[in-house]
Structure formats: C-alpha cells, structure tokens
Design a protein around this motif. Structure first.
Motif, PDB file in Angstrom:
ATOM      1  N   TRP A   1       0.821  -1.215   0.000  1.00  0.00           N
ATOM      2  CA  TRP A   1       0.000   0.000   0.000  1.00  0.00           C
ATOM      3  C   TRP A   1       0.848   1.255   0.000  1.00  0.00           C
ATOM      4  O   TRP A   1       0.614   2.181  -0.774  1.00  0.00           O
ATOM      5  N   HIS A   2       1.810   1.332   0.903  1.00  0.00           N
ATOM      6  CA  HIS A   2       2.601   2.551   1.036  1.00  0.00           C
ATOM      7  C   HIS A   2       3.474   2.769  -0.190  1.00  0.00           C
ATOM      8  O   HIS A   2       3.469   3.840  -0.796  1.00  0.00           O
ATOM      9  N   ARG A   3       4.216   1.752  -0.580  1.00  0.00           N
ATOM     10  CA  ARG A   3       5.182   1.880  -1.666  1.00  0.00           C
ATOM     11  C   ARG A   3       4.492   2.209  -2.986  1.00  0.00           C
ATOM     12  O   ARG A   3       4.859   3.177  -3.666  1.00  0.00           O
ATOM     13  N   PHE A   4       3.469   1.428  -3.351  1.00  0.00           N
ATOM     14  CA  PHE A   4       2.846   1.640  -4.661  1.00  0.00           C
ATOM     15  C   PHE A   4       2.084   2.959  -4.711  1.00  0.00           C
ATOM     16  O   PHE A   4       2.220   3.728  -5.671  1.00  0.00           O
ATOM     17  N   THR A   5       1.259   3.225  -3.691  1.00  0.00           N
ATOM     18  CA  THR A   5       0.400   4.417  -3.740  1.00  0.00           C
ATOM     19  C   THR A   5       1.216   5.697  -3.702  1.00  0.00           C
ATOM     20  O   THR A   5       0.916   6.668  -4.409  1.00  0.00           O
ATOM     21  N   LEU A   6       2.272   5.725  -2.895  1.00  0.00           N
ATOM     22  CA  LEU A   6       3.124   6.913  -2.857  1.00  0.00           C
ATOM     23  C   LEU A   6       3.804   7.123  -4.203  1.00  0.00           C
ATOM     24  O   LEU A   6       3.881   8.255  -4.709  1.00  0.00           O
ATOM     25  N   PHE A   7       4.265   6.042  -4.809  1.00  0.00           N
ATOM     26  CA  PHE A   7       4.881   6.128  -6.140  1.00  0.00           C
ATOM     27  C   PHE A   7       3.873   6.655  -7.161  1.00  0.00           C
ATOM     28  O   PHE A   7       4.192   7.533  -7.974  1.00  0.00           O
ATOM     29  N   ALA A   8       2.643   6.141  -7.112  1.00  0.00           N
ATOM     30  CA  ALA A   8       1.612   6.566  -8.061  1.00  0.00           C
ATOM     31  C   ALA A   8       1.270   8.042  -7.885  1.00  0.00           C
ATOM     32  O   ALA A   8       1.133   8.790  -8.874  1.00  0.00           O
TER      33      ALA A   8
ATOM     34  N   LEU B   1       3.170  10.385  -6.649  1.00  0.00           N
ATOM     35  CA  LEU B   1       4.297  11.205  -7.083  1.00  0.00           C
ATOM     36  C   LEU B   1       4.305  11.366  -8.605  1.00  0.00           C
ATOM     37  O   LEU B   1       4.612  12.447  -9.121  1.00  0.00           O
ATOM     38  N   ILE B   2       3.963  10.299  -9.326  1.00  0.00           N
ATOM     39  CA  ILE B   2       3.853  10.412 -10.787  1.00  0.00           C
ATOM     40  C   ILE B   2       2.768  11.429 -11.150  1.00  0.00           C
ATOM     41  O   ILE B   2       2.952  12.279 -12.034  1.00  0.00           O
ATOM     42  N   ALA B   3       1.617  11.347 -10.464  1.00  0.00           N
ATOM     43  CA  ALA B   3       0.536  12.299 -10.726  1.00  0.00           C
ATOM     44  C   ALA B   3       0.992  13.731 -10.450  1.00  0.00           C
ATOM     45  O   ALA B   3       0.677  14.655 -11.215  1.00  0.00           O
TER      46      ALA B   3
ATOM     47  N   PRO C   1      -2.879  12.847 -23.321  1.00  0.00           N
ATOM     48  CA  PRO C   1      -2.435  11.525 -22.842  1.00  0.00           C
ATOM     49  C   PRO C   1      -1.700  11.584 -21.506  1.00  0.00           C
ATOM     50  O   PRO C   1      -1.837  10.688 -20.677  1.00  0.00           O
ATOM     51  N   PHE C   2      -0.916  12.645 -21.284  1.00  0.00           N
ATOM     52  CA  PHE C   2      -0.216  12.782 -20.003  1.00  0.00           C
ATOM     53  C   PHE C   2      -1.201  13.041 -18.868  1.00  0.00           C
ATOM     54  O   PHE C   2      -1.050  12.505 -17.760  1.00  0.00           O
ATOM     55  N   LEU C   3      -2.208  13.878 -19.125  1.00  0.00           N
ATOM     56  CA  LEU C   3      -3.228  14.126 -18.099  1.00  0.00           C
ATOM     57  C   LEU C   3      -3.971  12.845 -17.749  1.00  0.00           C
ATOM     58  O   LEU C   3      -4.287  12.586 -16.577  1.00  0.00           O
ATOM     59  N   VAL C   4      -4.269  12.051 -18.764  1.00  0.00           N
ATOM     60  CA  VAL C   4      -4.965  10.784 -18.524  1.00  0.00           C
ATOM     61  C   VAL C   4      -4.125   9.879 -17.633  1.00  0.00           C
ATOM     62  O   VAL C   4      -4.627   9.264 -16.682  1.00  0.00           O
ATOM     63  N   VAL C   5      -2.840   9.805 -17.907  1.00  0.00           N
ATOM     64  CA  VAL C   5      -1.943   8.993 -17.082  1.00  0.00           C
ATOM     65  C   VAL C   5      -1.897   9.536 -15.657  1.00  0.00           C
ATOM     66  O   VAL C   5      -1.949   8.778 -14.672  1.00  0.00           O
ATOM     67  N   GLY C   6      -1.805  10.856 -15.528  1.00  0.00           N
ATOM     68  CA  GLY C   6      -1.768  11.455 -14.204  1.00  0.00           C
ATOM     69  C   GLY C   6      -3.014  11.166 -13.393  1.00  0.00           C
ATOM     70  O   GLY C   6      -2.944  10.839 -12.203  1.00  0.00           O
ATOM     71  N   LEU C   7      -4.181  11.269 -14.034  1.00  0.00           N
ATOM     72  CA  LEU C   7      -5.436  10.995 -13.329  1.00  0.00           C
ATOM     73  C   LEU C   7      -5.573   9.512 -13.010  1.00  0.00           C
ATOM     74  O   LEU C   7      -6.160   9.158 -11.977  1.00  0.00           O
ATOM     75  N   PHE C   8      -5.052   8.658 -13.873  1.00  0.00           N
ATOM     76  CA  PHE C   8      -5.056   7.229 -13.565  1.00  0.00           C
ATOM     77  C   PHE C   8      -4.303   6.966 -12.266  1.00  0.00           C
ATOM     78  O   PHE C   8      -4.811   6.306 -11.356  1.00  0.00           O
ATOM     79  N   PHE C   9      -3.089   7.486 -12.162  1.00  0.00           N
ATOM     80  CA  PHE C   9      -2.283   7.233 -10.974  1.00  0.00           C
ATOM     81  C   PHE C   9      -2.858   7.932  -9.740  1.00  0.00           C
ATOM     82  O   PHE C   9      -2.764   7.403  -8.629  1.00  0.00           O
ATOM     83  N   LEU C  10      -3.451   9.097  -9.920  1.00  0.00           N
ATOM     84  CA  LEU C  10      -4.076   9.765  -8.783  1.00  0.00           C
ATOM     85  C   LEU C  10      -5.204   8.925  -8.200  1.00  0.00           C
ATOM     86  O   LEU C  10      -5.333   8.785  -6.971  1.00  0.00           O
ATOM     87  N   ASN C  11      -6.013   8.334  -9.058  1.00  0.00           N
ATOM     88  CA  ASN C  11      -7.177   7.576  -8.588  1.00  0.00           C
ATOM     89  C   ASN C  11      -6.820   6.203  -8.036  1.00  0.00           C
ATOM     90  O   ASN C  11      -7.672   5.559  -7.422  1.00  0.00           O
ATOM     91  N   THR C  12      -5.584   5.752  -8.239  1.00  0.00           N
ATOM     92  CA  THR C  12      -5.203   4.471  -7.647  1.00  0.00           C
ATOM     93  C   THR C  12      -5.195   4.528  -6.129  1.00  0.00           C
ATOM     94  O   THR C  12      -5.241   3.489  -5.457  1.00  0.00           O
TER      95      THR C  12
ATOM     96  N   PHE D   1      -0.162  17.555  -4.071  1.00  0.00           N
ATOM     97  CA  PHE D   1       0.931  17.561  -3.088  1.00  0.00           C
ATOM     98  C   PHE D   1       0.390  17.309  -1.680  1.00  0.00           C
ATOM     99  O   PHE D   1       0.963  16.503  -0.923  1.00  0.00           O
ATOM    100  N   CYS D   2      -0.690  17.981  -1.321  1.00  0.00           N
ATOM    101  CA  CYS D   2      -1.299  17.773  -0.002  1.00  0.00           C
ATOM    102  C   CYS D   2      -1.806  16.336   0.132  1.00  0.00           C
ATOM    103  O   CYS D   2      -1.720  15.732   1.211  1.00  0.00           O
ATOM    104  N   CYS D   3      -2.324  15.791  -0.958  1.00  0.00           N
ATOM    105  CA  CYS D   3      -2.790  14.405  -0.967  1.00  0.00           C
ATOM    106  C   CYS D   3      -1.635  13.452  -0.641  1.00  0.00           C
ATOM    107  O   CYS D   3      -1.791  12.517   0.160  1.00  0.00           O
ATOM    108  N   ILE D   4      -0.474  13.701  -1.244  1.00  0.00           N
ATOM    109  CA  ILE D   4       0.703  12.860  -0.990  1.00  0.00           C
ATOM    110  C   ILE D   4       1.122  12.949   0.469  1.00  0.00           C
ATOM    111  O   ILE D   4       1.371  11.938   1.140  1.00  0.00           O
TER     112      ILE D   4
END
Length: 359
Positions: free
Chosen positions: A243-250, A252-254, A266-277, A327-330
């Motif tokens: 949970w910690h490792r993957f979600t924090l990584f995701a 940070l990508i967002a 396409p970059f926004l789509v990727v960012g929103l994908f990782f944010l919603n994980t 950033f606050c979410c992270i």
C-alpha cells in the motif's frame, strides 16, 4: 441448511454493476431536472445532491451497521430511487427521494463489500469504480434532455438481486467483541482516519477542478476511463506491491505530471489514472481502522469526498491549485499510512461477514 460455497469476487462484481446503474439513474435524473428547468438553480441542485446523496452516507452508514440487515437496506435504497420519477411534477422532491435511495444503496453496498474484502484494497476498488462510468453516462444523458425510462424499469427488478446472495435468516452480529481491537482508542486511531480523510478530500477537489475544464466529449471520456481503471487497478496493484510503496509512487507520478501541466491529454490521462489508484487504499485503510463498522467507514470517506468537492466548488480550474491539492494528498497519505501501520500492527483485524450472511 447446507452451506454453499460463495463466489465472493462474483458478488463484489455484481454490486459494482449495481453501483454503476444506481449512479447512472441518479445523475440522469439530476441533470434532466436541470435541463428541463425543474431545478432552475444549478448551485442549489449541486448542494442538495452533495449533502443528501453523499453527506447522509455518514449517518446512514452508522445505521446500516447497527441494523445489520444489508439485504433489506440495500433493497429499500433501490426502491426509493426507483420511486423518484413518480414525483417528477415536484422535481425537488423527486431529486431528494433519488438522493436518499442513492445514499442508502452506497453505504449498504460498501458495508457488504468492505466486509467481504478481508482488509484488502482490490474489492473496494472494483465496487466503487463502476460508479464513475455510471455517473458520467447519467450526466451525459440527462444534460442533453434524454430521460432514460429504462433505468426505472430495471432498478426495481435489480432490487431482488441481493436476495440471491444474502439469505433471509437472522444474521450473526458482526460487531461482537474482538480481543485484538483496543477497548480504548489510541491517538493513532483518530489521527489516522483524519489524515486519510484529508487525502480523500484533496483527491476529490482535483476531480471537481478537472470537471470544470472545457474538455471535448472525447477527452472527457478518456478522463473518465482513467478514473475508472485507476480505481480498479489501484487496489489490485497496491495489494500486490504494498500500500505505502505503490500508492506513494503513483501519487508522485501524478504530481510530476500536474506540476508541468497543461500538458497533452495523454499525459493528463496517465496522471489521473495514478491519482485515482489511491482511492481503494484509503477506503480500505479507513475501514480497517473501524473493525466491524464497514458502513460507517464508507460513509466517512463519502463525507470527506463531498467536503473536498465543496471546498473548490467556487474556485476556478487552475493547474497550480490542482498541483497543490495533489501535493497535499501525498503528504496526508504518507502520514496517514504511517499511523495506519502502527495501529494495524498492534491492533487491527479486518472485518468479515459470516458465512450465513453470504450463503
């Protein structure tokens, strides 16, 4: 009665489909009322929908846990939603009835799915994700004046579906005393829940800000799909890699993507994908902070989500604000998961439903 083996993933998948249909029906009614002029003030309609359909999930979740009869409360929620069109001559009352049914369905489904998930994040993601598609479909139909009567024909029939999976016998009390759960709450308990709720609120504010941007219909579809697959994939991947490792990584990508926005779609789509994980992980973590209170946990996260939406409702869509929210979410997630690890390591046990309940 002979116990039968229950295919739990199939049950969760079914509840996810119901979730998508319920959200499609609710949003189509909401936007149809706005389109037809039945509700002339969009701000009032948004506040009504948010307060009732999301805000009431907190007290409803508490009541669902106390009553502990998910078959009946879920069926009641669907019938309330299905009855709403009969009051379309009074649009505000019709919307209020639909929102009540929507809230009751959500927390009951959350009560069942979080109980079946045994503390993991994958199943909550599978349950919640279809709501993203359903809400977008309903908003699209209703805002164009298309009122899908089929929703209201299908929903009462679907109300009988829980009976296939939740038998009519008296359910065992799932909130019985558990020696591994502390009788007196520790500071990690309150702080952890608050930190995760702050993370959820920040993520919700990003979703609202994106909805304010003038995307084309095709772009909006890709953004919706990014949120859908992010919620489904997030739980599965987080359970697999941590949970910690993957979600924090995701996250940070967002953040990196949002910090350099505006960028190509396409970059926004990727960012929103990782944010919603992060969604299924925060939901599962709050639920594990509240053993044997899954409905309340689901209601708390819904309340945090609507607070985040209300916080930015009047603000302009700005990528600097979006980046700050991510950033606050992270930060809040990192602190929340540290509290969770201490609490769960000492006390936590995930809630479960008895075999009798899912026979």
């Amino acid at each position: 009665m002979q116990n039968r083996t229950t295919n739990i993933p199939a049950v969760v998948f079914l509840y996810g489909i119901l979730h998508g249909l319920v959200d499609a029906a609710s949003m189509s009614l909401f936007f149809f009322c706005l389109w037809s002029g039945g509700i002339s003030d969009a701000v009032f309609g948004f506040l009504l929908y948010g307060i009732v359909a999301f805000g009431l999930q907190l007290p409803f979740g508490y009541l669902v846990d106390r009553v502990n009869r998910p078959k009946w409360t879920l069926t009641l929620g669907i019938f309330l939603l299905a009855a709403a069109p009969s009051l379309l001559n009074v649009p505000t009352v019709a919307l209020l009835l639909a929102c009540l049914g929507n809230a009751l369905f959500h927390v009951t489904g959350g009560h069942v799915v979080l109980s079946l998930s045994r503390g993991k994040a994958a199943m909550p993601g599978i349950y919640v994700a279809p709501g993203t598609l359903g809400a977008s479909l309903g908003a699209l139909l209703g805002s164009r004046g298309f009122y899908p009567q089929a929703f209201w024909v299908v929903l009462p029939v679907l109300a009988a579906v829980p009976i296939l999976f939740l038998n009519a016998s008296e359910q065992e009390e799932t909130s019985a005393a558990n020696p591994s759960v502390p009788k007196r709450r520790t500071p990690f308990f309150e702080a952890g829940i608050l930190l995760f709720c702050g993370c959820i609120a920040c993520r919700s504010s990003v979703d609202i800000l994106f909805q304010k941007m003038n995307f084309t219909a095709m772009s909006a579809l890709f953004i919706t799909l990014a949120a859908f697959f992010g919620k489904i994939g997030g739980g599965i991947l987080a359970d697999r890699f941590g949970w910690h490792r993957f979600t924090l990584f995701a996250l940070l990508i967002a953040l990196v993507i949002m910090a350099f926005a505006p960028v190509p779609l396409p970059f926004l789509v990727v960012g929103l994908f990782f944010l919603n994980t992060s969604m299924p992980v925060t939901l599962a973590a709050v639920s594990n902070f509240l053993p044997h209170r899954p409905g309340l946990a689901f209601g708390i996260t819904a309340f945090a989500m609507i607070l985040g939406a209300f916080a930015v409702f009047r603000l302009p869509a700005d990528f600097r604000l979006i980046s700050l929210s991510v950033f606050c979410c992270i930060l809040l997630f990192h602190l929340g998961i540290r509290h969770y690890n201490v609490y769960a390591g000492k006390f936590g046990e995930p809630p479960t439903l008895s075999r009798r309940e899912i026979e």
